[in-house]
Enzyme design. Structure first.
Site, short mmCIF file in Angstrom:
data_model
loop_
_atom_site.label_atom_id
_atom_site.label_comp_id
_atom_site.label_asym_id
_atom_site.label_seq_id
_atom_site.Cartn_x
_atom_site.Cartn_y
_atom_site.Cartn_z
N SER A 37 0.85 -1.20 0.00
CA SER A 37 0.00 0.00 0.00
C SER A 37 0.88 1.25 0.00
CB SER A 37 -0.94 -0.01 1.21
OG SER A 37 -1.90 1.01 1.10
N ASN A 38 0.35 2.37 0.42
CA ASN A 38 1.13 3.62 0.47
C ASN A 38 0.68 4.45 1.65
OD1 ASN A 38 -1.11 5.41 -0.42
ND2 ASN A 38 -0.98 4.10 -2.22
#
Ligand code: CTP
Length: 408
Positions: free
Chosen positions: A221-222
């Protein structure tokens, strides 16, 4: 008044302008009443007002920075706050309004943050004069107040009683509770008008990160928190639009009048977006994961599994897919997060994804990108228009972006 009444959901941003009279001390109570009722409050003061009540007091009670001068102390900072504050407010109250401030408002002077905001505000203005009796009944003041009324400004009559000069007469600031009640009535009126410019429009917003599973417990993810997208959704709802917010995992509250659809992966987000492909305005703010593990496992990968090599493959580009099939009357807006060659890359994304506008921001710039309360963006239109917005809080940035979008 024992129980403060609640604010209308669609109009609860109060901008309070305090000018320099003894009654300024009463604004601490006024701010408290608004905050207790669930309003967002920001305060601007004239330089003289800070001699009667400190910016620290009003800043603490309002939980926001108080502005006095148009030009920030740090000369390289943004000096366009008066415009942002003017756009932000649902109601601007000037209390107390001294004879001097009334005169400046009537004449369009803009020598302080308070008077400058009065010229940029698009919301209703409530002026509460307070001064010595003779100043209040002077023909010049009366005429100034009449001028304000003739422009649609609401003016509360000063009250009769003992004044700071020792005289008795008309000139006292009405009790905070009375100002509060009058403000509530004005806000209710504004909220019932709420429909606003985007009434009848359906707006689709994507926000937050997406997560791509590696195994049942791990993901790619981020750092996106979703704040910018949620603020865009909130601003669209405030304009009376029917808003659908397709959100990746975030810790944020759903803004009022917004329909939220929770998703996890990019594929989930794509499916949810396609359910709402009839939207008039589509703004994709989500920080979508660009890669997904090629073979996610259903069992947890054990660390004893010697060396783990993760093979990633690209995810579907939701914005580009939407752009490829966008209808003529749909307005499509994307965001571009760029660390290098921002303008060039954003312009190329704008074309490649068939967008009407792209909003460029740089996560490496101070006060921009993920996890900050502020952002600094450049808007680029398909006709080549480029608008550099100053660094502002994300709710101000979202208001400014929507201001610039042309309706289909
Ligand atoms: N976007 C999307 N689906 C993706 C990737 C991005 O809808 N799979 C959207 C984002 O919501 C944003 C825009 O595309 O509105 C640009 O995202 P960004 O991450 O800046 O660019 P990418 O297209 O992913 O390209 P790159 O990562 O190479 O810069």
């Amino acid at each position: 008044m024992n129980q403060p009444q609640a604010m209308p959901a669609a109009a609860r941003r109060i901008l309070l302008g305090v000018s320099g009279g003894i009654a300024a001390y009463k604004t601490a109570e006024l701010v408290r009443l608004f905050k207790k009722a669930g309003a967002e409050v920001r305060v601007v003061m004239t330089p003289d007002a800070s001699r009667f009540v400190t910016p620290l007091t009003l800043g603490t009670l309002s939980e926001n920075e108080v502005f006095i001068e148009i030009f920030p102390e740090n000369e390289s900072g943004s000096w366009t706050k008066h415009v942002a504050l003017g756009l932000w407010a649902d109601l601007f109250i000037v209390a107390p309004a001294t004879a001097q401030t009334v005169s400046k408002l009537a004449n369009g002077a803009c020598d302080s943050m308070l008077t400058a905001v009065a010229l940029t505000a698009r919301c209703p203005l409530l002026v509460c004069p307070a001064m010595d009796h003779d100043m209040y009944i002077h023909a010049a003041t009366k005429q100034n107040l009449e001028t304000l009324k003739s422009r649609g400004v609401h003016v509360m009559d000063a009250e009769h009683g003992s004044l700071a000069s020792g005289l008795i007469g008309q000139g006292r600031l009405p009790a905070p509770a009375s100002i509060f009640e009058r403000a509530l009535a004005m806000l209710a009126e504004r909220a019932s008008e709420r429909p606003g410019p985007w009434k009848g429009k359906k707006v689709l917003v994507t926000a937050g990160p997406t997560r791509e599973a590696i195994d049942p417990v791990r993901y790619v993810s981020n750092h996106s928190t979703g704040t910018m997208g949620y603020e865009i959704a909130r601003s669209a709802a405030r304009r009376g639009a029917d808003v659908v917010l397709v959100s990746g995992p975030t810790a944020l509250q759903t803004p009022e009048h917004v329909r939220r659809v929770d998703v996890v992966s990019t594929k989930n987000m794509y499916d949810a977006v396609m359910q709402h492909r009839d939207a008039d305005i589509v703004i994709m703010v989500a920080a979508v994961a660009d890669f997904t593990p090629a073979s996610p496992t259903t069992s947890k990968i054990k660390k004893t599994d010697a060396s783990l090599e993760l093979r990633l493959e690209p995810t579907i580009d939701i914005l580009a897919s939407f752009g490829a099939q966008k209808g003529e009357n749909q307005l499509l807006v994307g965001f571009a997060l760029e660390t290098d060659n921002g303008l060039e890359n954003a312009q190329s994304k704008l074309k490649r994804k068939h967008l009407d506008w792209i909003v460029l921001n740089n996560p490496n710039e101070a006060g921009a990108g993920f996890g900050t309360g502020t952002n600094r963006v450049t808007l680029i239109g398909k006709d080549g228009t480029t608008v550099d917005l100053p660094k502002m809080s994300k709710d101000e940035v979202s208001e400014a972006i929507l201001e610039h979008l042309e309706l289909p």
